[in-house]
Design an enzyme around this catalytic site. Structure first.
Site, PDB file in Angstrom:
ATOM      1  CG  ASP A   1      -1.765   1.220   1.426  1.00  0.00           C
ATOM      2  OD1 ASP A   1      -2.542   1.587   0.466  1.00  0.00           O
ATOM      3  OD2 ASP A   1      -1.557   2.107   2.126  1.00  0.00           O
TER       4      ASP A   1
ATOM      5  CE1 TYR B   1      -1.193   9.411  -2.282  1.00  0.00           C
ATOM      6  CE2 TYR B   1      -2.152   7.283  -3.074  1.00  0.00           C
ATOM      7  CZ  TYR B   1      -1.765   8.809  -3.323  1.00  0.00           C
ATOM      8  OH  TYR B   1      -1.680   9.222  -4.452  1.00  0.00           O
TER       9      TYR B   1
ATOM     10  CB  THR C   1       1.831   1.761   3.634  1.00  0.00           C
ATOM     11  OG1 THR C   1       0.351   1.569   4.149  1.00  0.00           O
ATOM     12  CG2 THR C   1       2.797   0.534   4.078  1.00  0.00           C
TER      13      THR C   1
ATOM     14  NE  ARG D   1      -5.039   7.980   4.847  1.00  0.00           N
ATOM     15  CZ  ARG D   1      -4.817   7.464   3.731  1.00  0.00           C
ATOM     16  NH1 ARG D   1      -5.128   7.772   2.570  1.00  0.00           N
ATOM     17  NH2 ARG D   1      -4.343   6.225   3.873  1.00  0.00           N
TER      18      ARG D   1
ATOM     19  CB  SER E   1      -1.682   2.885  -4.745  1.00  0.00           C
ATOM     20  OG  SER E   1      -2.470   3.999  -4.125  1.00  0.00           O
ATOM     21  CG  ASN E   2      -7.853   2.450  -2.617  1.00  0.00           C
ATOM     22  OD1 ASN E   2      -8.095   1.562  -3.154  1.00  0.00           O
ATOM     23  ND2 ASN E   2      -7.995   2.797  -1.219  1.00  0.00           N
TER      24      ASN E   2
ATOM     25  CE  LYS F   1      -5.197  -0.755  -1.551  1.00  0.00           C
ATOM     26  NZ  LYS F   1      -4.046  -0.709  -1.084  1.00  0.00           N
TER      27      LYS F   1
ATOM     28  CB  SER G   1      -1.867  -1.985   4.409  1.00  0.00           C
ATOM     29  OG  SER G   1      -2.495  -0.878   4.479  1.00  0.00           O
TER      30      SER G   1
ATOM     31  CG  ASN H   1      -4.377   2.452   5.313  1.00  0.00           C
ATOM     32  OD1 ASN H   1      -4.440   3.553   5.973  1.00  0.00           O
ATOM     33  ND2 ASN H   1      -3.769   2.552   4.248  1.00  0.00           N
TER      34      ASN H   1
ATOM     35  CG  PHE I   1      -9.279   0.034   5.035  1.00  0.00           C
ATOM     36  CD1 PHE I   1      -9.301  -0.321   3.999  1.00  0.00           C
ATOM     37  CD2 PHE I   1      -8.760   1.069   5.579  1.00  0.00           C
ATOM     38  CE1 PHE I   1      -8.691   0.481   2.752  1.00  0.00           C
ATOM     39  CE2 PHE I   1      -7.928   2.043   4.515  1.00  0.00           C
ATOM     40  CZ  PHE I   1      -8.087   1.571   3.388  1.00  0.00           C
ATOM     41  CG  ASP I   2      -4.865  -2.557   1.995  1.00  0.00           C
ATOM     42  OD1 ASP I   2      -5.524  -3.464   1.339  1.00  0.00           O
ATOM     43  OD2 ASP I   2      -3.998  -1.651   1.807  1.00  0.00           O
TER      44      ASP I   2
END
Length: 222
Positions: free
Chosen positions: A8, A10, A12, A39, A116-117, A149, A173, A175, A177-178
């Site tokens: 990931d 952003y 990370t 964010r 990445s998103n 994602k 990541s 994040n 959630f990821d």
């Protein structure tokens, strides 16, 4: 054994709080809270668009989230200031540990990808500006399938694009959630805990390993 590592970007590798210094010049000690709101709303908008099947790219989510934060926090930024903040997203800094960690993982023979998103073009420019683009074999963007994602389709897309198998692939990541999305899909996953106060969602789905930075991941996978 060589592994396929999906990083990931952003939050990370790239510090999204890098906009704070610019914000401080305009709104002083409100900058950190504003940046955090931005964010969080950016991610929320990507989730909502994914669920609604009303895709707009990550830059659009970022732009809309900025407008929301200006209104919700009563911050009156000019159009030029907003454009300057959005431009900051193209030159955000990497975290201090990133280059050392990526170099170690590359030396170990692993196959590194940015996942990445963000759009491939945006991520390519960002990583190039940060001086880490050459560590990655390719950039895999969810923009290619018009969702975000942690939609399972994104992890399936990564495996297809990287010609890898789930059991040989890791999602890295910061994040939760990821990480949860990747584990739910069947990938291995590492959570990069970027702050002491970060909390992993108590869903009963855990990362394979929790690390404080990319060098610690390299040590674990060695």
């Amino acid at each position: 054994m060589s592994l396929t590592l999906a990083f990931d970007v952003y939050g990370t590798l790239i510090d999204t709080q890098g906009v704070v210094s610019q914000l401080e010049a305009w709104i002083g000690d409100r900058a950190s809270g504003f940046s955090q709101c931005w964010r969080e709303k950016q991610l929320e908008y990507s989730f909502r668009r994914g669920l609604m099947n009303e895709y707009k790219n990550f830059a659009s989510c970022t732009r809309d989230a900025l407008e929301y934060c200006c209104q919700s926090q009563a911050v009156d930024l000019s159009e030029a200031q907003k454009q300057a903040l959005l431009a900051c997203y193209a030159r955000l800094p990497v975290f201090a540990d990133v280059k050392q960690g990526l170099e170690a993982l590359q030396a170990q023979g692993h196959h590194l990808y940015a996942f990445s998103n963000g759009t491939a073009e945006a991520v390519d420019g960002l990583l190039s500006h940060a001086g880490v683009r050459d560590y990655f074999l390719d950039i895999v963007s969810v923009d290619e399938i018009a969702t975000f994602k942690p939609d399972p389709a994104t992890y399936r897309h990564f495996l297809r694009r990287s010609s890898s198998k789930a059991e040989q692939s890791w999602l890295i990541s910061s994040n939760p959630f990821d990480v949860i999305g990747a584990r739910n899909f069947g990938l291995q996953a590492a959570w990069v805990k970027r702050s002491d106060g970060a909390v992993f969602d108590p869903w009963g789905v855990e990362p394979v390993v929790t690390v404080s930075g990319i060098p610690q991941l390299a040590a674990y996978l060695k």
